[in-house]
Design an enzyme around this catalytic site. Structure first.
Site, PDB file in Angstrom:
ATOM      1  N   GLU A 185     -19.237  -8.530   9.319  1.00  0.00           N
ATOM      2  CA  GLU A 185     -20.293  -7.866  10.087  1.00  0.00           C
ATOM      3  C   GLU A 185     -21.249  -8.861  10.735  1.00  0.00           C
ATOM      4  OE1 GLU A 185     -18.855  -5.107   6.853  1.00  0.00           O
ATOM      5  OE2 GLU A 185     -19.554  -7.189   6.919  1.00  0.00           O
TER       6      GLU A 185
ATOM      7  N   ARG B 132     -25.581  -5.449   6.530  1.00  0.00           N
ATOM      8  CA  ARG B 132     -25.073  -6.756   6.138  1.00  0.00           C
ATOM      9  C   ARG B 132     -25.295  -7.803   7.233  1.00  0.00           C
ATOM     10  NH1 ARG B 132     -19.319  -6.314   3.322  1.00  0.00           N
ATOM     11  NH2 ARG B 132     -20.330  -6.963   1.403  1.00  0.00           N
TER      12      ARG B 132
ATOM     13  N   LYS C  52       0.846  -1.192   0.000  1.00  0.00           N
ATOM     14  CA  LYS C  52       0.000   0.000   0.000  1.00  0.00           C
ATOM     15  C   LYS C  52       0.881   1.242   0.000  1.00  0.00           C
ATOM     16  CE  LYS C  52      -3.951  -0.089   2.219  1.00  0.00           C
ATOM     17  NZ  LYS C  52      -5.011  -0.191   3.254  1.00  0.00           N
TER      18      LYS C  52
END
Length: 618
Positions: free
Chosen positions: A364, A392, A278
């Site tokens: 979730e 979700r 990243k």
């Protein structure tokens, strides 16, 4: 500056270039991306890490005929730049400009709209099967990264795809900060070797031959598995039915391109594991990818400036501070988040109470049921979650928490419109989907101090409770250190007027008060969506000609609907005007502009009320 990049208006232009020139394309694309995002804001670190992968995919695959499905969507900026949207990046995430995520309406190259994670494998599998049913010879690739592989849906899709023997490629863009030790010359060589036609032809042919000799077949299969296992961590994905390749260096085009070329020619489910960094190419982002994950405008030469200092605390910070204060008072408190430590304000809590901090990954459903299990044993879990992420886990919210009436506190961030992230992240529906659940208490604070007191109140209740608060800052009221329990289900009159009563929920109190000054209207801060202050509603209905409900959420089934239901059940005929989000998705843009478009600023509320008053007089 962008000698080659400026010649690429579509991937077909990229495919005309000599492979040796692609390194220059990558350098120019990285510089353009950094320059662009520093001026507009957006997701930076993950996109810098996906430069070479994006180039390699569009160079090898015949897009848009071949399908690329990005996951998570915030690593798709290089893809947008190479697919005809380079100049449009100047209005990224602005009203009327490019979305920050793939969007089917925006480009034929955006094959699947995505804002949340872990959907790519399911979508790509559907596309691959549809192509087969239609007799179309096209390739499908799912690119999954940024922790998206931690979600259960990704593994459900892997399990299904392997069993169906679908012709598709899954690329795991592993961009953790540590680089896998398996990345190196030997592993890159092995990846190209075992992705090649010869290896796979021999393997498939030999497998068919040996199927008639089960003991020998099993011995050879195990030998191959263990041989590959010496160099790759792919046993898990092989068990799902995928041919695993990697991990390889995701920044090495000389490895990426031939490996993808080999994989494109193979049938059946393929899995390529690449390792990227990243922030690649921008040292400041490489050194702090979390800080540079999502950025506002900044000076690329000097990087993001240090602490803001002196500004109003955000609602997220209010929650984070309350969580630490409450944890210090009650050892039963447990903080849970589905991979949103920074976004949900849990950094300080993790530092001060590490033994009671749990980041469960992008999961979730698990987060909510895990909280239910914690609550079963007498602890007091607080789930810090975005409004759209809680969607979700709706089944778990009902089945595992509410039916059992467990004392789980849901601290719901990003309630209402969120601005630049657009409809995939807008918390438009939490009032609707929460208030219909038995045992739930739903609160909406109108300012920072009320948010703190509501969180404290929620923690004291012995039932599932939600406090929904918006992104960003509030009106700037002083925050009381002392925590006080609010009377459950009770609103308050904030201004007394005549003829019109505005019932404001949460963030809409301030524009409602401003509108009321010009109308000489009554304003009630309702505070609770559920239980609704029915007594106050009936009192206001009896004393006013028009009731106006205002909420930063869906009108259909929202808080205004709760008011109308209460009046109907009481047999009271009243004129009610419901203001909120209409039956449509609100696109990305500056929150102030979006609220104005929705008629939820002071001027919009005034205009709607005056229009209704004129209708009542006719």
């Amino acid at each position: 500056m962008y000698t080659l990049l400026n010649t690429i208006n579509h991937p077909a232009d990229l495919r005309q270039l000599d492979r040796k020139s692609l390194k220059q394309v990558a350098d120019e694309l990285r510089e353009f991306l950094l320059e662009s995002v520093s001026k507009t804001g957006g997701h930076l670190a993950s996109n810098l890490g996906a430069i070479e992968l994006t180039i390699a995919l569009h160079y090898v695959y015949h897009t848009p005929d071949d399908r690329l499905v990005w996951d998570v969507g915030h690593q798709s900026y290089p893809h947008k730049i190479l697919t005809g949207r380079r100049e449009a990046m100047a209005r990224l995430r602005m009203k009327g400009g490019l979305a920050g995520f793939p969007k089917r309406e925006e480009s034929e190259y955006d094959t699947f709209g995505v804002g949340h994670s872990s959907t790519s494998i399911s979508a790509a599998l559907g596309m691959a099967v549809a192509a087969k049913l239609k007799g179309e010879d096209r390739k499908t690739v799912a690119i999954i990264g940024d922790g998206a592989m931690t979600a259960g849906q990704a593994f459900e899709a892997l399990n299904n795809a392997g069993a169906m023997d679908a012709n598709m490629l899954v690329i795991l863009n592993d961009n953790e900060m540590s680089i896998s030790p398996n990345v190196g010359a030997l592993n890159n060589y092995l990846a190209k070797l075992i992705s090649g036609k010869f290896f796979n032809t021999v393997r498939k042919g030999g497998s068919k031959l040996l199927e008639s000799m089960p003991p020998v077949h099993e011995f050879v299969r195990r030998a191959e598995e263990h041989t590959k296992g010496m160099f790759t961590p792919g046993t898990l994905f092989e068990e799902f039915g995928f041919n695993y390749i990697g991990p390889i260096d995701g920044h090495d085009l000389d490895v990426l391109i031939p490996t993808l070329q080999n994989l494109r020619e193979l049938d059946g489910p393929q899995f390529l594991h690449i390792v990227t960094r990243k922030g690649q190419g921008y040292k400041l982002a490489e050194n702090d990818p979390v800080l540079y994950h999502g950025v506002s405008k900044f000076d690329k030469a000097n990087g993001i400036a240090g602490g803001k200092g002196g500004g109003k605390p955000s609602y997220t910070q209010i929650f984070g501070d309350w969580l630490c204060d409450m944890a210090a008072l009650d050892k039963r408190l447990v903080g849970i988040t589905p991979a949103m430590r920074e976004g949900s304000g849990l950094v300080r809590f993790e530092q001060e109470f590490p033994e009671r901090y749990f980041d469960v990954g992008i999961a979730e459903q698990h987060a909510v049921t895990y909280a239910a299990g914690v609550a079963c044993e007498g602890m007091k879990p607080v789930v810090a979650i975005y409004s759209t992420f809680l969607q979700r886990a709706y089944d778990q919210l009902i089945h595992d928490v509410a039916i059992q009436n467990l004392p789980v506190v849901f601290a719901i961030d990003r309630a209402g419109l969120v601005g630049a992230d657009g409809p995939t992240h807008a918390g438009s529906f939490d009032i609707v989907y929460l208030r219909c659940i038995p045992n739930m208490v739903v609160m909406a604070p109108s300012d920072e101090n009320e948010c703190r007191q509501m969180l404290y109140t929620a923690f004291q209740l012995d039932q599932p409770t939600a406090v929904r608060y918006p992104r960003g800052t509030g009106p700037g009221v002083s925050i009381e250190k002392q925590m006080t329990t609010l009377p459950v289900g009770k609103g308050e009159i904030r201004r007394t007027g005549q003829h019109v009563a505005i019932l404001a929920f949460g963030s809409m109190l301030q524009p409602a008060l401003a509108a009321a000054e010009q109308l000489d209207a009554t304003v009630a801060n309702m505070r609770f969506v559920k239980p609704l202050d029915t007594t106050l509603v009936l009192q206001l209905a009896a004393a006013h000609t028009l009731l106006v409900t205002v909420e930063e959420g869906s009108i259909m089934g929202g808080a205004g609907s709760a008011v109308a239901e209460a009046l109907m059940q009481a047999g009271v005929a009243a004129n009610v005007l419901q203001l909120g989000l209409k039956d449509e998705y609100v696109e990305h843009g500056d929150p102030t502009l979006l609220l104005a478009d929705c008629g939820l600023n002071t001027e919009g509320i005034l205009a709607s009320i005056n229009k209704r008053l004129i209708q009542l007089q006719q």
